[in-house]
Design an enzyme around this catalytic site. Structure first.
Site, mmCIF file in Angstrom:
data_model
loop_
_atom_site.group_PDB
_atom_site.id
_atom_site.type_symbol
_atom_site.label_atom_id
_atom_site.label_comp_id
_atom_site.label_asym_id
_atom_site.label_seq_id
_atom_site.Cartn_x
_atom_site.Cartn_y
_atom_site.Cartn_z
ATOM 1 N N LYS A 277 0.874 -1.179 0.000
ATOM 2 C CA LYS A 277 0.000 0.000 0.000
ATOM 3 C C LYS A 277 0.905 1.221 0.000
ATOM 4 O O LYS A 277 1.562 1.502 1.003
ATOM 5 C CB LYS A 277 -0.903 0.013 1.233
ATOM 6 C CG LYS A 277 -1.784 -1.225 1.374
ATOM 7 C CD LYS A 277 -2.504 -1.225 2.726
ATOM 8 C CE LYS A 277 -3.239 -2.525 2.953
ATOM 9 N NZ LYS A 277 -3.878 -2.572 4.296
ATOM 10 N N THR B 15 -6.770 10.528 -12.730
ATOM 11 C CA THR B 15 -6.934 11.491 -13.812
ATOM 12 C C THR B 15 -6.082 12.727 -13.533
ATOM 13 O O THR B 15 -5.514 12.880 -12.460
ATOM 14 C CB THR B 15 -8.413 11.890 -13.975
ATOM 15 O OG1 THR B 15 -8.899 12.424 -12.736
ATOM 16 C CG2 THR B 15 -9.260 10.691 -14.354
ATOM 17 N N SER C 266 -10.443 6.591 -17.592
ATOM 18 C CA SER C 266 -10.924 7.730 -16.818
ATOM 19 C C SER C 266 -11.995 7.295 -15.835
ATOM 20 O O SER C 266 -12.258 7.991 -14.846
ATOM 21 C CB SER C 266 -11.480 8.809 -17.756
ATOM 22 O OG SER C 266 -12.537 8.296 -18.547
ATOM 23 N N ASN C 267 -12.587 6.133 -16.093
ATOM 24 C CA ASN C 267 -13.609 5.593 -15.201
ATOM 25 C C ASN C 267 -13.691 4.085 -15.419
ATOM 26 O O ASN C 267 -13.902 3.634 -16.544
ATOM 27 C CB ASN C 267 -14.962 6.254 -15.490
ATOM 28 C CG ASN C 267 -15.960 6.047 -14.383
ATOM 29 O OD1 ASN C 267 -16.137 4.938 -13.903
ATOM 30 N ND2 ASN C 267 -16.616 7.119 -13.974
ATOM 31 N N PHE C 268 -13.526 3.315 -14.357
ATOM 32 C CA PHE C 268 -13.541 1.857 -14.470
ATOM 33 C C PHE C 268 -14.916 1.250 -14.228
ATOM 34 O O PHE C 268 -15.084 0.040 -14.345
ATOM 35 C CB PHE C 268 -12.532 1.237 -13.494
ATOM 36 C CG PHE C 268 -11.121 1.272 -14.010
ATOM 37 C CD1 PHE C 268 -10.646 0.268 -14.830
ATOM 38 C CD2 PHE C 268 -10.278 2.310 -13.688
ATOM 39 C CE1 PHE C 268 -9.348 0.284 -15.325
ATOM 40 C CE2 PHE C 268 -8.978 2.351 -14.169
ATOM 41 C CZ PHE C 268 -8.507 1.342 -14.989
ATOM 42 N N HIS D 215 -19.494 15.924 -8.785
ATOM 43 C CA HIS D 215 -18.686 15.032 -7.952
ATOM 44 C C HIS D 215 -18.585 15.579 -6.536
ATOM 45 O O HIS D 215 -18.934 16.730 -6.267
ATOM 46 C CB HIS D 215 -17.273 14.850 -8.540
ATOM 47 C CG HIS D 215 -17.222 13.880 -9.673
ATOM 48 N ND1 HIS D 215 -17.466 14.262 -10.970
ATOM 49 C CD2 HIS D 215 -16.979 12.549 -9.707
ATOM 50 C CE1 HIS D 215 -17.354 13.200 -11.759
ATOM 51 N NE2 HIS D 215 -17.063 12.152 -11.022
ATOM 52 N N HIS D 216 -18.041 14.748 -5.663
ATOM 53 C CA HIS D 216 -17.799 15.130 -4.271
ATOM 54 C C HIS D 216 -16.773 16.263 -4.195
ATOM 55 O O HIS D 216 -15.972 16.461 -5.111
ATOM 56 C CB HIS D 216 -17.307 13.918 -3.473
ATOM 57 C CG HIS D 216 -16.159 13.207 -4.116
ATOM 58 N ND1 HIS D 216 -14.850 13.576 -3.929
ATOM 59 C CD2 HIS D 216 -16.135 12.164 -4.985
ATOM 60 C CE1 HIS D 216 -14.055 12.783 -4.631
ATOM 61 N NE2 HIS D 216 -14.813 11.917 -5.281
ATOM 62 N N LYS E 198 -12.827 15.886 -4.886
ATOM 63 C CA LYS E 198 -12.248 15.585 -6.201
ATOM 64 C C LYS E 198 -11.291 16.693 -6.612
ATOM 65 O O LYS E 198 -11.634 17.878 -6.563
ATOM 66 C CB LYS E 198 -13.349 15.409 -7.246
ATOM 67 C CG LYS E 198 -12.799 14.959 -8.594
ATOM 68 C CD LYS E 198 -13.886 14.436 -9.497
ATOM 69 C CE LYS E 198 -13.322 14.002 -10.853
ATOM 70 N NZ LYS E 198 -12.325 12.924 -10.723
ATOM 71 N N GLY F 226 -12.234 13.416 -15.506
ATOM 72 C CA GLY F 226 -11.693 12.666 -16.634
ATOM 73 C C GLY F 226 -12.781 11.987 -17.438
ATOM 74 O O GLY F 226 -12.689 11.873 -18.670
#
EC number: 1.17.1.8
Length: 233
Positions: A29, A73, A97-99, A131-132, A135, A141
């Site tokens: 980690k 991103t 950019s987004n999974f 978004h929150h 971010k 992205g």
């Protein structure tokens, strides 16, 4: 498989939970500086760090023969370098950019709709992303990917956070507490409007997609995308 996590914030912790549920191990980690990695003990790395660290994290993995999945991103000015390094090292790399599986289906819907609308000049396209407040980048992205897919299929030439020309897609970015991610693409004319929207209910979908991508990339060489992972053509 043995997974190294680059970035151990909210997304990193969610990825850890899902990976453990799917029978994998988290063997490293790394939240800030990148130490020397024992590549013999790592099957794949997943990077959800910060924009200033992402390229170095990806480079470290590729030069150590570790396949790497990146969802960070804000670093894409160096994406071509990452691709070239992957090819030189004969490594394996996926950036998205987004999974989220749903978002990647949304990407396909967006591209399909853009093809349908490209000759209907009476419609103007605009986008909104929410978004929150934590971010770091804006627009997201994901929003940029959506805009670029429209640009490839239309007479639009660029996107911007403010409407500055006829061939510019305006993107509105809003930051609200505890919003995982909402993206809306809107086509509007004087007589009607057409919208498609994706709303994430939590971060789990992003994390699950990243783990699925990590499982998929094992044993492969090259630069891939979520289209490859999901066989979306």
């Amino acid at each position: 498989m043995n997974i190294a996590l680059f970035g151990y914030g909210k997304m990193g912790k969610m990825i850890e939970q899902i990976a453990l549920k799917r029978g994998h191990k988290i063997v490293a980690k790394i939240d800030l500086d990148t130490p020397h990695l024992d590549s013999k003990n790592i099957d794949v790395a997943i990077d959800f760090s910060i924009p200033t660290a992402a390229f170095d994290n990806i480079s470290t993995c590729l030069t150590n023969g570790i396949p790497v999945i990146s969802g960070t991103t804000g670093w894409l000015d160096r994406y071509d370098e990452a691709m070239e390094l992957c090819k030189t090292q004969q490594g394996a790399f996926i950036y998205a950019s987004n999974f989220s599986l749903g978002v990647n289906i949304f990407f396909e819907l967006n591209a399909y709709l853009a093809n349908m609308m490209k000759n209907l000049e009476q419609y103007e396209v605009s986008m909104e992303e929410i978004h929150h407040t934590q971010k770091l980048d804006a627009p997201s992205g994901t929003a940029i990917s959506l805009a670029e897919d429209i640009i490839q299929r239309s007479s639009y030439e660029s996107w911007n956070e403010e409407k500055t020309g006829e061939q510019v897609i305006p993107i509105t970015s809003l930051r609200e507490a505890e919003v995982p991610g909402t993206h809306t693409v809107k086509y509007q004319s004087q007589v009607d409007s057409i919208s498609i929207k994706h709303r994430a209910h939590n971060r789990e979908g992003f994390a699950l997609g990243a783990v699925i991508a990590a499982e998929w990339i094992l044993g492969k060489k090259g630069v891939f995308s979520m289209k490859d992972v999901l066989n979306l053509g």
